[in-house]
Design a protein around this motif. Structure first.
Motif: not given
Length: 183
Positions: A114-116, A161-170, A172-181
């Motif tokens: 977000v800061i980036n 994910a969030d729906y249109a959560g950015s205040l700048v451009d509306r 969505s932000t999506t994230g994922y995490c993958t674990f093997l093991g």
């Protein structure tokens, strides 16, 4: 750095490397590019405790008060043209170093991403958000990742994910995490 689970193959590779170039056997890896490596019966633990301490000292935050989360859960960080501009080079360097922390501290990844988003025109609230991540790191500098010894290969993937959560451009932000093991 040579790693693997086949001792014979690692030995053969080292022999070839000795012939092709000058290398030196330094034993087990302990510290590499700011990442500390500790071996135990449970597995390998990687962290960046010294890197955290160095960054806190460099930014004058060594005596700061720790916080329990890397970002305010109800943050509304966006473009704030009316707020004072901060030193762009200093801000970019700080955020770049925080991005490097995400290798061993995935719990700060969202905050840093977000800061980036505001690297091109950093303002005071963006710098304060970056400083909050430092305050969070101050509270638990020893945290890292334990790479457990096991033979189980289970693939787990989580997404959100969030729906249109950015205040700048509306957007969505999506994230994922993958674990093997196994965890």
């Amino acid at each position: 750095m040579v790693t693997g689970n086949d001792e014979r193959e690692k030995h053969e590779l080292k022999q070839i490397l000795v012939i092709e170039s000058e290398i030196k056997e330094l034993g087990k890896l302990k510290y590499f590019l700011g990442i500390e490596v500790v071996y135990s019966t449970q597995g390998i633990f990687i962290s960046q405790q010294k890197y955290v301490t160095d960054l806190l000292a460099e930014t004058g935050k060594i005596g700061c008060k720790p916080v329990s989360t890397p970002m305010d859960p109800n943050h509304k960080l966006g473009e704030v043209k009316e707020k004072p501009v901060v030193d762009k080079r200093m801000h970019q360097r700080l955020v770049g170093r925080l991005i490097y922390f995400a290798h061993t501290r995935p719990n700060i990844t969202y905050s840093v991403s977000v800061i980036n988003q505001f690297m091109y025109d950093p303002r005071e609230p963006h710098l304060q958000a970056a400083y909050r991540v430092l305050h969070y790191l101050k509270g638990n500098p020893r945290k890292g990742i334990l790479l457990k010894k096991n033979n189980t290969l289970v693939l787990e993937v989580y997404t959100d994910a969030d729906y249109a959560g950015s205040l700048v451009d509306r957007r969505s932000t999506t994230g994922y995490c993958t674990f093997l093991g196994s965890r």
